[in-house]
Write a protein that holds these residues in place. Structure first.
Motif, PDB file in Angstrom:
ATOM      1  N   GLU A  67       0.822  -1.212   0.000  1.00 25.50           N
ATOM      2  CA  GLU A  67       0.000   0.000   0.000  1.00 25.50           C
ATOM      3  C   GLU A  67       0.858   1.265   0.000  1.00 25.50           C
ATOM      4  OE1 GLU A  67      -2.929   2.386   3.011  1.00 25.50           O
ATOM      5  OE2 GLU A  67      -3.220   0.232   2.872  1.00 25.50           O
ATOM      6  N   TRP A  68       0.450   2.224  -0.814  1.00 24.89           N
ATOM      7  CA  TRP A  68       1.007   3.570  -0.769  1.00 24.89           C
ATOM      8  C   TRP A  68      -0.107   4.537  -1.139  1.00 24.89           C
ATOM      9  CZ3 TRP A  68       0.945   6.512  -5.207  1.00 24.89           C
ATOM     10  CH2 TRP A  68       0.847   5.844  -6.414  1.00 24.89           C
ATOM     11  N   SER A  69       0.075   5.804  -0.764  1.00 26.05           N
ATOM     12  CA  SER A  69      -0.975   6.786  -1.049  1.00 26.05           C
ATOM     13  C   SER A  69      -0.367   8.149  -1.351  1.00 26.05           C
ATOM     14  CB  SER A  69      -1.932   6.909   0.143  1.00 26.05           C
ATOM     15  OG  SER A  69      -1.256   7.421   1.273  1.00 26.05           O
ATOM     16  N   VAL A  70      -1.149   8.933  -2.041  1.00 24.25           N
ATOM     17  CA  VAL A  70      -0.792  10.331  -2.268  1.00 24.25           C
ATOM     18  C   VAL A  70      -2.045  11.164  -1.993  1.00 24.25           C
ATOM     19  CG1 VAL A  70      -1.204  10.187  -4.765  1.00 24.25           C
ATOM     20  CG2 VAL A  70       0.202  12.037  -3.845  1.00 24.25           C
ATOM     21  N   VAL A  71      -1.865  12.231  -1.220  1.00 23.50           N
ATOM     22  CA  VAL A  71      -2.934  13.171  -0.890  1.00 23.50           C
ATOM     23  C   VAL A  71      -2.494  14.523  -1.423  1.00 23.50           C
ATOM     24  CG1 VAL A  71      -4.194  14.283   0.994  1.00 23.50           C
ATOM     25  CG2 VAL A  71      -3.510  11.885   1.194  1.00 23.50           C
ATOM     26  N   TRP A  72      -3.414  15.278  -2.068  1.00 23.49           N
ATOM     27  CA  TRP A  72      -3.029  16.558  -2.643  1.00 23.49           C
ATOM     28  C   TRP A  72      -4.079  17.628  -2.384  1.00 23.49           C
ATOM     29  CZ3 TRP A  72      -4.754  12.470  -5.563  1.00 23.49           C
ATOM     30  CH2 TRP A  72      -5.926  12.679  -6.285  1.00 23.49           C
ATOM     31  N   THR A  73      -3.625  18.882  -2.442  1.00 23.32           N
ATOM     32  CA  THR A  73      -4.481  20.060  -2.346  1.00 23.32           C
ATOM     33  C   THR A  73      -3.938  21.118  -3.295  1.00 23.32           C
ATOM     34  OG1 THR A  73      -4.962  19.643  -0.023  1.00 23.32           O
ATOM     35  CG2 THR A  73      -5.346  21.883  -0.809  1.00 23.32           C
ATOM     36  N   LYS A  74      -4.809  21.685  -4.113  1.00 21.41           N
ATOM     37  CA  LYS A  74      -4.399  22.768  -5.005  1.00 21.41           C
ATOM     38  C   LYS A  74      -4.076  23.993  -4.167  1.00 21.41           C
ATOM     39  CE  LYS A  74      -6.846  23.225  -8.691  1.00 21.41           C
ATOM     40  NZ  LYS A  74      -7.890  23.566  -9.674  1.00 21.41           N
ATOM     41  N   VAL A  75      -2.918  24.610  -4.408  1.00 14.70           N
ATOM     42  CA  VAL A  75      -2.511  25.743  -3.582  1.00 14.70           C
ATOM     43  C   VAL A  75      -2.271  27.029  -4.345  1.00 14.70           C
ATOM     44  CG1 VAL A  75      -1.573  24.362  -1.712  1.00 14.70           C
ATOM     45  CG2 VAL A  75      -0.082  25.017  -3.580  1.00 14.70           C
ATOM     46  N   ALA A  76      -1.898  26.970  -5.606  1.00 14.00           N
ATOM     47  CA  ALA A  76      -1.554  28.214  -6.310  1.00 14.00           C
ATOM     48  C   ALA A  76      -1.611  28.019  -7.813  1.00 14.00           C
ATOM     49  CB  ALA A  76      -0.155  28.666  -5.904  1.00 14.00           C
ATOM     50  N   TYR A  77      -1.709  29.127  -8.491  1.00 12.73           N
ATOM     51  CA  TYR A  77      -1.683  29.155  -9.944  1.00 12.73           C
ATOM     52  C   TYR A  77      -0.472  29.945 -10.397  1.00 12.73           C
ATOM     53  CZ  TYR A  77      -6.534  27.648  -9.778  1.00 12.73           C
ATOM     54  OH  TYR A  77      -7.678  26.941  -9.540  1.00 12.73           O
ATOM     55  N   GLY A  78       0.045  29.617 -11.543  1.00  8.16           N
ATOM     56  CA  GLY A  78       1.150  30.368 -12.119  1.00  8.16           C
ATOM     57  C   GLY A  78       0.646  31.468 -13.015  1.00  8.16           C
ATOM     58  N   PRO A  79       1.533  32.232 -13.635  1.00 10.43           N
ATOM     59  CA  PRO A  79       1.154  33.316 -14.541  1.00 10.43           C
ATOM     60  C   PRO A  79       0.289  32.808 -15.677  1.00 10.43           C
ATOM     61  CG  PRO A  79       3.515  33.345 -14.115  1.00 10.43           C
ATOM     62  CD  PRO A  79       2.965  32.075 -13.506  1.00 10.43           C
TER      63      PRO A  79
END
Length: 83
Positions: A67-79
């Motif tokens: 088992e492995w996992s990845v959790v993510w959250t959008k934090v910023a946008y580029g130009p």
């Protein structure tokens, strides 16, 4: 380009936490050589046009020794990206 804060957890390894773009997250997952032959659909989408949902979690082989996992959250946008 959109950036994501994410954490990868895998048995027997230290957690990996970073803030990167989707292509950079993909690169880290490839370097870690985690178990699993076919990547989830969100890893094969075009990182220059597509985006992950704002928040999410992917767990590979839940409950097994691999088992492995990845959790993510959008934090910023580029130009040039909309916020």
């Amino acid at each position: 380009m959109t950036h994501y804060a994410w954490t990868i957890k895998a048995g027997g390894q230290h957690d990996v936490q970073k803030v990167t773009t989707l292509p950079e997250l993909y690169d880290v997952l490839q370097m870690l050589k985690l178990p699993g032959i076919a990547p989830p659909a969100w890893l094969t989408m075009d990182p220059w046009r597509d985006e992950l949902p704002s928040d999410g979690c992917y767990v590979f082989n839940e409950g097994s020794s691999n088992e492995w996992s990845v959790v993510w959250t959008k934090v910023a946008y580029g130009p040039g990206d909309e916020g």
